[in-house]
Enzyme design. Structure first.
Site, PDB file in Angstrom:
ATOM      1  N   HIS A 191       1.667   1.940 -10.132  1.00 17.78           N
ATOM      2  CA  HIS A 191       0.612   2.328  -9.200  1.00 17.78           C
ATOM      3  C   HIS A 191      -0.683   1.671  -9.666  1.00 17.78           C
ATOM      4  CE1 HIS A 191       2.696   5.911  -7.373  1.00 17.78           C
ATOM      5  NE2 HIS A 191       3.387   5.803  -8.501  1.00 17.78           N
TER       6      HIS A 191
ATOM      7  N   ASN B 275       5.231   6.045 -13.857  1.00 16.01           N
ATOM      8  CA  ASN B 275       5.978   7.258 -14.191  1.00 16.01           C
ATOM      9  C   ASN B 275       7.412   6.839 -14.494  1.00 16.01           C
ATOM     10  OD1 ASN B 275       3.795   9.043 -13.555  1.00 16.01           O
ATOM     11  ND2 ASN B 275       4.247   8.722 -11.402  1.00 16.01           N
TER      12      ASN B 275
ATOM     13  N   HIS C 280       8.145   1.095 -10.555  1.00 12.80           N
ATOM     14  CA  HIS C 280       6.960   0.714  -9.790  1.00 12.80           C
ATOM     15  C   HIS C 280       5.709   1.094 -10.561  1.00 12.80           C
ATOM     16  CE1 HIS C 280       8.073   4.800  -8.533  1.00 12.80           C
ATOM     17  NE2 HIS C 280       6.810   5.019  -8.210  1.00 12.80           N
TER      18      HIS C 280
ATOM     19  N   GLU D 219       9.450   9.757  -8.597  1.00 11.86           N
ATOM     20  CA  GLU D 219      10.147  10.245  -7.408  1.00 11.86           C
ATOM     21  C   GLU D 219      11.105   9.213  -6.832  1.00 11.86           C
ATOM     22  OE1 GLU D 219       7.019  11.478  -4.777  1.00 11.86           O
ATOM     23  OE2 GLU D 219       6.467  13.168  -6.060  1.00 11.86           O
ATOM     24  N   VAL D 220      10.749   7.948  -6.938  1.00 10.04           N
ATOM     25  CA  VAL D 220      11.616   6.861  -6.483  1.00 10.04           C
ATOM     26  C   VAL D 220      12.101   6.141  -7.737  1.00 10.04           C
ATOM     27  CG1 VAL D 220      11.786   4.739  -5.128  1.00 10.04           C
ATOM     28  CG2 VAL D 220      10.344   6.624  -4.318  1.00 10.04           C
TER      29      VAL D 220
ATOM     30  N   ARG E 284       0.833  -1.203   0.000  1.00  6.96           N
ATOM     31  CA  ARG E 284       0.000   0.000   0.000  1.00  6.96           C
ATOM     32  C   ARG E 284       0.867   1.253   0.000  1.00  6.96           C
ATOM     33  NH1 ARG E 284      -4.807  -1.754  -0.176  1.00  6.96           N
ATOM     34  NH2 ARG E 284      -5.345  -3.685   0.865  1.00  6.96           N
ATOM     35  N   ASP E 285       0.441   2.241  -0.788  1.00  2.64           N
ATOM     36  CA  ASP E 285       1.105   3.539  -0.816  1.00  2.64           C
ATOM     37  C   ASP E 285       0.869   4.227   0.530  1.00  2.64           C
ATOM     38  OD1 ASP E 285       1.336   6.544  -1.394  1.00  2.64           O
ATOM     39  OD2 ASP E 285       2.055   5.666  -3.257  1.00  2.64           O
ATOM     40  N   ILE E 286       1.884   4.881   1.074  1.00  4.99           N
ATOM     41  CA  ILE E 286       1.727   5.520   2.386  1.00  4.99           C
ATOM     42  C   ILE E 286       0.939   6.823   2.309  1.00  4.99           C
ATOM     43  CG2 ILE E 286       3.752   4.427   3.413  1.00  4.99           C
ATOM     44  CD1 ILE E 286       5.226   7.118   3.014  1.00  4.99           C
TER      45      ILE E 286
END
Length: 117
Positions: free
Chosen positions: A104, A89, A102, A97-98, A31-33
């Site tokens: 989403h 992305n 990944h 950003e990371v 899960r995304d924080i």
């Protein structure tokens, strides 16, 4: 292979906690924080690849596993019939950003337009 400085590699190795949704030998979903939808899960390969192109060129089978895991997450989250969005992305102009590839998985509400310009 992992990068000791990478946030997601630290999640894979257990250095940082996560709320796991799905795990296989080569893929992890958590899960995304800071979720942007009721379902907001990140799906990553456990090995470090900076972006989608690097993963696709290096290990097409793993790229397929990551994509299949995203579909499994959508089914487990109960958003298959209502609809879900898959977003990757790639690079700073896209909002990555990371720099560990990944995907989403978003769902659980109407998501609106894909891009706001």
């Amino acid at each position: 292979m992992t990068d000791p400085d990478c946030l997601f590699c630290k999640i894979v190795t257990g250095v940082l906690p996560s709320t796991k949704v799905l795990e296989t030998d080569r893929v992890l979903a958590f899960r995304d924080i800071n979720p942007d939808a009721p379902t907001h899960v990140l799906v990553i390969p456990k090995d470090h690849y900076a972006n989608v192109a690097e993963l696709a060129r290096s290990d097409a089978a793993l790229a397929a596993e990551v994509l299949a895991a995203a579909a499994d997450v959508a089914a487990a989250e109960g958003v298959t019939e209502s609809g879900w969005r898959l977003l990757a992305n790639s690079g700073p102009n896209a909002g990555q950003e990371v720099f560990h590839v990944h995907l989403h998985v978003f769902g659980g509400k109407p998501l609106g337009p894909m891009i706001s310009v």
